[in-house]
Design an enzyme around this catalytic site. Structure first.
Site, mmCIF file in Angstrom:
data_model
loop_
_atom_site.group_PDB
_atom_site.id
_atom_site.type_symbol
_atom_site.label_atom_id
_atom_site.label_comp_id
_atom_site.label_asym_id
_atom_site.label_seq_id
_atom_site.Cartn_x
_atom_site.Cartn_y
_atom_site.Cartn_z
ATOM 1 C CB SER A 166 51.005 -24.633 14.060
ATOM 2 O OG SER A 166 51.702 -23.521 14.583
ATOM 3 C CB SER A 194 53.465 -25.789 18.757
ATOM 4 O OG SER A 194 52.596 -26.515 17.928
ATOM 5 C CG ASP A 249 49.533 -26.737 19.469
ATOM 6 O OD1 ASP A 249 49.983 -27.003 18.352
ATOM 7 O OD2 ASP A 249 50.223 -26.768 20.506
#
Length: 403
Positions: A280, A318, A320
């Site tokens: 992240s 992830s 984001d």
């Protein structure tokens, strides 16, 4: 051992923020990494007038993990768009590039285009304590709680994440430590236990100054980087991750490889290499250009292009997430019965702000990598920093080393 922050430690955190990282700590430009655009005086999000950043770093213990005791490698980073003296809302926008993460305040961002007070960043399990701390601080200071933006990235490779060491008091202390001026980067604040493109990551910042229709505007970015696949890492367009992967035995430490010792690193793939783009990143974009919420949503999307320049493809695991704000746009508070006196920024002139966002995001992430230092966390888990000499060598090989 409990993670304890004394008043002296809090003062030290504030001093570190005010003075920046240690005097001899290089940033990406100091190593010869070339970037486009013109940075502000500090090359930080605090180049935007009124913006303050506060950080509290929690580091204690070593050895085997004991949930609730440590080792602790975490902290809190606060970005205050209007400083500590105001929780007046700012126009704001957001973009979820990949939603395997959390950021509060998205309802207000979506329906009203507003962000109130400090923007908090820490680890995954600290969302609640940061939210509580910000609301407590606001209630005490202003007589009413606010609905803050709080975001997270996961630091469980290095930190006793389930020990819940971040408290509302740490959030308040980070706010109280907030200052303008240089911003400490790398293993500090919420970025203390983070890993970026397989190397030690953390906090990074940068800024750009652009001239639009005869007026100067500043775009500033702060990131908490905990994402990326090592082999895809690109710096200034050069395949740094690929080049370094040819020399690795587990982690980049030639002296250990020569002794046939493989340090334990953040990897789950064969040969000590990471197999997934996971972790992240939180990106905070600020500007003093008078942008509307719709325009700030568009700005937030451009930050993802700066992330892509580093080689990220926003992998499935992830989170984001990007939040953006304007310190000069006239915020249309939902409780006001009269329209705000709004100065409109022409969409036809917004391209320089888009470009500045991309450039400052790219440099912020690179600064996080350069500033970070080796760290050992729970169960002796080791993560190594991006090697500076190797980085300069690779940039030189591809004729990208600035002189």
């Amino acid at each position: 051992m409990k993670a304890v922050i004394t008043p002296l430690a809090v003062l030290a955190a504030g001093m570190l923020l005010s003075l920046g990282a240690q005097a001899d700590a290089p940033r990406a430009r100091d190593l010869g990494v070339p970037f486009e655009g013109t940075p502000g005086k500090l090359n930080a999000i605090t180049d935007i007038a009124g913006v303050e950043v506060g950080q509290v770093t929690l580091i204690s213990g070593e050895g085997a993990l004991q949930v609730g005791k440590g080792p602790v490698r975490t902290g809190v980073t606060m970005v205050l768009p209007r400083g500590r003296d105001s929780v007046k809302p700012v126009n704001a926008g957001f973009f979820n590039l990949n939603g395997n993460g959390e950021m509060t305040g998205q309802s207000y961002l979506q329906d009203f285009g507003l962000s109130y007070g400090p923007i908090g960043i820490s680890n995954t399990n600290a969302i609640g304590p940061l939210y509580a701390g910000i609301t407590q601080w606001s209630a005490q200071k202003n007589g009413s709680a606010i609905w803050p933006v709080v975001a997270e990235t996961w630091d469980g490779y290095l930190n006793d994440l389930e020990g819940l060491h971040v408290t509302p008091q740490h959030a308040v202390k980070a706010i109280e430590a907030a200052r303008s001026g240089a911003v400490a980067e790398g293993n500090v604040g919420g970025g203390t236990g983070m890993i970026c493109f397989g190397f030690k990551g953390g906090i990074g910042t940068a800024s750009r100054v652009v001239t639009v229709d005869g007026k100067d505007y500043t775009v500033g970015v702060l990131v908490q980087c905990n994402t990326g696949l090592r082999e895809t890492l690109r710096v200034a367009g050069t395949p740094v991750g690929h080049e370094l992967a040819q020399k690795w035995l587990g982690c980049y430490r030639p002296e250990l490889a020569a002794k046939d010792k493989t340090p334990r690193c953040q990897t789950s793939g064969e040969g000590g290499k990471p197999s997934k783009d996971q972790g992240s990143i939180i990106i905070v974009v600020g500007t003093d250009a008078p942008l509307s919420p719709t325009q700030l949503n568009r700005v937030a999307r451009r930050a993802s292009m700066g992330l892509a320049r580093l080689g990220s493809f926003a992998g499935n695991q992830s989170g984001d997430i990007i939040v953006s704000f304007s310190t000069t746009g006239a915020a249309n508070d939902p409780e006001e019965e009269k329209p705000a006196n709004t100065v409109l920024f022409p969409n036809g002139l917004i391209d320089p702000l888009f470009q500045a966002t991309v450039e400052a995001t790219e440099e912020s992430i690179t600064n996080a990598l350069v500033a970070a230092r080796d760290m050992t966390g729970i169960d002796g888990y080791q993560v190594y920093a991006l090697p500076h000499d190797a980085l300069k060598s690779i940039l030189g090989k591809y004729n990208r080393l600035a002189r």
